[in-house]
Design an enzyme around this catalytic site. Sequence first.
Site, short mmCIF file in Angstrom:
data_model
loop_
_atom_site.label_atom_id
_atom_site.label_comp_id
_atom_site.label_asym_id
_atom_site.label_seq_id
_atom_site.Cartn_x
_atom_site.Cartn_y
_atom_site.Cartn_z
N CYS A 42 0.73 -1.24 0.04
CA CYS A 42 0.03 -0.12 0.06
C CYS A 42 1.01 1.27 0.03
O CYS A 42 1.74 1.41 0.88
CB CYS A 42 -0.89 -0.18 1.27
SG CYS A 42 -1.86 1.56 1.30
N CYS A 45 0.45 3.14 3.58
CA CYS A 45 0.90 2.54 4.77
C CYS A 45 1.75 1.28 4.85
O CYS A 45 2.06 0.84 5.95
CB CYS A 45 -0.30 2.14 5.73
SG CYS A 45 -1.30 0.66 4.80
N CYS A 95 -7.61 -0.67 0.99
CA CYS A 95 -6.63 -1.10 2.13
C CYS A 95 -7.42 -1.44 3.44
O CYS A 95 -8.02 -0.41 3.97
CB CYS A 95 -5.54 -0.45 2.17
SG CYS A 95 -4.44 -0.63 3.46
N CYS A 98 -5.39 1.06 6.37
CA CYS A 98 -5.75 2.35 6.16
C CYS A 98 -6.67 3.07 5.63
O CYS A 98 -7.13 4.08 5.69
CB CYS A 98 -4.45 3.14 5.52
SG CYS A 98 -4.16 2.88 4.06
N CYS A 118 -7.60 -4.20 -10.65
CA CYS A 118 -7.36 -3.03 -11.57
C CYS A 118 -6.62 -2.16 -10.68
O CYS A 118 -7.55 -1.24 -10.06
CB CYS A 118 -8.25 -2.81 -12.50
SG CYS A 118 -8.04 -1.49 -13.87
ZN LIG Z 1 -2.78 0.98 3.32
#
Ligand SMILES: [Zn+2]
Length: 133
Positions: A42, A45, A95, A98, A118
Amino acid sequence: MKDTDWKKKLTPQQYKVLREKGTEAPFSGDLLHVTDDGTYVCGACDTPIFSSSTKYESTEPGLVGWPSFSDVISKDVIQLVYDDRHGMNRTEVVCSNCGGHLGHVFEADDSPTGTHYCINSVSLAFKSQSKST
Ligand SMILES: [Zn+2]
């Protein structure tokens, strides 16, 4: 984290996509053509989201131009959210850690698993395996 804190941590482009659910222009992302072994985390984070082993070149009309993945590292690292913005029925990929917007997931024949994640390049960071050893 508060919006003002995210604004400090992220680039304007990252903020627009991760926090405001934007979409980067197709073929604009740095990670589109990366083929090295490693992990995609990510961008906000650092949670590992995708492995390079599940990245593939999509040929699906409308989904070409963003990094494509056939599976996530673990189902726990993302949340799927129904998204009907822009008059489309899509499933948003977020995610788990976060809440950052990563992209969308589709059913697609060109994916080895039938599932096409995607994902925006700016929502991810790539950690090359060779660098960590
Ligand atoms: Zn994240």
